[in-house]
Design a protein around this motif. Structure first.
Motif, PDB file in Angstrom:
ATOM      1  N   SER A 131      38.248 -21.034 -12.576  1.00 32.10           N
ATOM      2  CA  SER A 131      38.727 -20.217 -11.466  1.00 32.10           C
ATOM      3  C   SER A 131      38.322 -18.770 -11.680  1.00 32.10           C
ATOM      4  CB  SER A 131      40.260 -20.316 -11.345  1.00 32.10           C
ATOM      5  OG  SER A 131      40.874 -19.820 -12.523  1.00 32.10           O
ATOM      6  N   TYR A 134      34.682 -13.973  -8.999  1.00 32.43           N
ATOM      7  CA  TYR A 134      33.226 -13.828  -8.997  1.00 32.43           C
ATOM      8  C   TYR A 134      32.578 -15.012  -9.722  1.00 32.43           C
ATOM      9  CZ  TYR A 134      34.417  -8.899  -8.149  1.00 32.43           C
ATOM     10  OH  TYR A 134      34.942  -7.725  -7.649  1.00 32.43           O
ATOM     11  N   TRP A 135      31.397 -15.372  -9.234  1.00 27.88           N
ATOM     12  CA  TRP A 135      30.545 -16.308  -9.969  1.00 27.88           C
ATOM     13  C   TRP A 135      29.569 -15.461 -10.786  1.00 27.88           C
ATOM     14  CZ3 TRP A 135      30.273 -20.863 -11.964  1.00 27.88           C
ATOM     15  CH2 TRP A 135      29.038 -21.359 -12.396  1.00 27.88           C
ATOM     16  N   TYR A 145      27.031 -10.920 -10.222  1.00 23.34           N
ATOM     17  CA  TYR A 145      28.385 -11.292  -9.847  1.00 23.34           C
ATOM     18  C   TYR A 145      28.392 -11.533  -8.335  1.00 23.34           C
ATOM     19  CZ  TYR A 145      29.483  -9.320 -14.421  1.00 23.34           C
ATOM     20  OH  TYR A 145      29.515  -9.038 -15.771  1.00 23.34           O
ATOM     21  N   THR A 147      30.431 -13.073  -4.870  1.00 21.69           N
ATOM     22  CA  THR A 147      31.710 -13.444  -4.284  1.00 21.69           C
ATOM     23  C   THR A 147      31.517 -14.589  -3.291  1.00 21.69           C
ATOM     24  OG1 THR A 147      31.539 -11.939  -2.409  1.00 21.69           O
ATOM     25  CG2 THR A 147      32.444 -11.033  -4.464  1.00 21.69           C
ATOM     26  N   ARG A 148      32.611 -15.167  -2.819  1.00 23.32           N
ATOM     27  CA  ARG A 148      32.526 -16.244  -1.828  1.00 23.32           C
ATOM     28  C   ARG A 148      31.937 -15.748  -0.513  1.00 23.32           C
ATOM     29  NH1 ARG A 148      34.110 -21.298  -1.970  1.00 23.32           N
ATOM     30  NH2 ARG A 148      35.227 -22.050  -3.814  1.00 23.32           N
ATOM     31  N   TRP A 178      28.207 -20.189  -0.911  1.00 27.93           N
ATOM     32  CA  TRP A 178      29.176 -20.762  -1.840  1.00 27.93           C
ATOM     33  C   TRP A 178      30.031 -21.825  -1.160  1.00 27.93           C
ATOM     34  CZ3 TRP A 178      31.948 -17.205  -5.884  1.00 27.93           C
ATOM     35  CH2 TRP A 178      32.736 -17.984  -6.729  1.00 27.93           C
ATOM     36  N   PRO A 225      27.544 -21.989  -8.319  1.00 25.50           N
ATOM     37  CA  PRO A 225      28.926 -22.405  -8.547  1.00 25.50           C
ATOM     38  C   PRO A 225      29.190 -23.816  -8.023  1.00 25.50           C
ATOM     39  CG  PRO A 225      28.833 -20.926  -6.676  1.00 25.50           C
ATOM     40  CD  PRO A 225      27.446 -20.972  -7.238  1.00 25.50           C
ATOM     41  N   LEU A 304      33.035 -18.635 -13.802  1.00 22.89           N
ATOM     42  CA  LEU A 304      33.884 -17.833 -12.934  1.00 22.89           C
ATOM     43  C   LEU A 304      34.604 -16.749 -13.744  1.00 22.89           C
ATOM     44  CD1 LEU A 304      35.308 -20.755 -10.833  1.00 22.89           C
ATOM     45  CD2 LEU A 304      33.835 -18.938  -9.955  1.00 22.89           C
ATOM     46  N   THR A 305      34.782 -15.580 -13.121  1.00 21.47           N
ATOM     47  CA  THR A 305      35.467 -14.472 -13.772  1.00 21.47           C
ATOM     48  C   THR A 305      36.167 -13.619 -12.705  1.00 21.47           C
ATOM     49  OG1 THR A 305      35.190 -12.548 -15.232  1.00 21.47           O
ATOM     50  CG2 THR A 305      33.411 -13.006 -13.698  1.00 21.47           C
ATOM     51  N   ASP A 306      37.129 -12.821 -13.125  1.00 20.97           N
ATOM     52  CA  ASP A 306      37.830 -11.932 -12.190  1.00 20.97           C
ATOM     53  C   ASP A 306      37.405 -10.485 -12.330  1.00 20.97           C
ATOM     54  OD1 ASP A 306      39.548 -13.687 -10.740  1.00 20.97           O
ATOM     55  OD2 ASP A 306      40.752 -13.945 -12.555  1.00 20.97           O
TER      56      ASP A 306
END
Length: 309
Positions: A131, A134-135, A145, A147-148, A178, A225, A304-306
């Motif tokens: 989860s 960012y991918w 990085y 995003t969706r 994505w 992803p 995945l990372t935040d």
């Protein structure tokens, strides 16, 4: 009985034990890695079928007579059937030990690309999706990085992060964002059809359609992803793609060990290195306009990372 006599008797028994079609090849192979549950099921089914056929062909008198054969004969028959089962199940025999002691590895039999990729598909299906916002893809040259909403940030050492839009991942004649990857079929047969019907994304690409399809599928596995089911489906699709071979165990540019596969296309040979224990694609090397004009991407990490950075 002396120690010498016991050792000599043991050697003679092992020679007699392995005296069946395929026995010498099994004895020379070395040790075997534990097979998957699916491979064991195929092997067991092959054993049961071989035993049924063997008993069905023998006269009733012979079957009764076989019930009192010596233990050595029984063991030889079981090993012969198991050897046939291993071939029928698609098991790559890496080795065998015929006594109760510890054997040594004498050799290795190469896997087929189909067997290897189907085994990796099973591994990929068990991996966690993870989860994060960012991918992240870290290569040998930069970090990205995504995003969706397909906003991308590229971080290159010593330079200001660059923000842009990510165009998506291509497979066949379509490009997926994505969310589109989440809706993409995971059926290997349908994925294979898309790979085999690839069209060029731009006019300046000189690769043949087969090479493009292989590159697109492996790129999805390397830096997209894709969830566990889609990754598993892609590996199974590639297992059925003609022109893929196993090169062997190699090290990538970062020194990591993996199994190298090659796709032999019209322009040249495309190579990928996969870590079989995790299903991670480590490196992709593809011909550009000629066999000698190649592009290489080494994927140091993905996930995945935040956070960015």
């Amino acid at each position: 009985m002396s120690t010498h006599d016991m050792e000599e008797t043991g050697v003679i028994e092992r020679q007699a034990l392995m005296d069946f079609p395929g026995g010498k090849a099994l004895q020379a192979a070395g040790r075997v890695e534990p097979p998957s549950a699916q491979v064991l099921a195929r092997a067991l089914a092959a054993v049961e079928e071989a035993v049924r056929e063997d008993v069905g062909r023998a006269p009733r008198e012979e079957v009764r007579k076989d019930a009192v054969v010596t233990p050595l004969r029984k063991r030889r028959r079981v090993l012969a059937v198991l050897a046939l089962a291993a071939v029928a199940a698609g098991v790559t025999v890496v080795g065998v030990n015929t006594d109760t002691g510890t054997g040594t590895r004498h050799g290795t039999q190469p896997q087929s690309a189909s067997v290897f990729l189907n085994n990796v598909a099973e591994v990929a299906a068990t991996q966690s999706a993870g989860s994060g916002r960012y991918w992240k893809v870290r290569t040998n040259s930069a970090e990205s990085y995504i995003t969706r909403s397909m906003d991308a940030t590229y971080v290159i050492s010593g330079k200001t992060p660059r923000k842009t839009r990510f165009p998506g991942w291509r497979l066949g004649s379509k490009t997926y964002d994505w969310n589109g990857l989440d809706r993409l079929t995971t059926n290997p047969a349908l994925l294979l059809r898309q790979i085999e019907t690839t069209t060029k994304a731009s006019a300046d690409q000189d690769e043949d359609a087969g090479t493009l399809g292989f590159v697109q599928a492996t790129t999805l596995l390397a830096n997209a992803p894709a969830g566990p089911r889609l990754r598993s489906g892609l590996f199974r699709a590639l297992a059925e793609l003609k022109g893929v071979t196993v090169v062997g165990t190699v090290k990538d540019s970062a020194g990591r060990t993996g199994t190298e596969l090659a796709y032999h296309g019209g322009v040249g040979t495309t190579k990928v290195i996969i870590a079989p224990k995790t299903g991670t694609l480590l490196e992709l090397t593809e011909p550009w306009r000629t066999e000698n004009d190649q592009r290489r991407a080494t994927y140091l990490s993905t996930g995945l990372t935040d956070t960015i950075g």
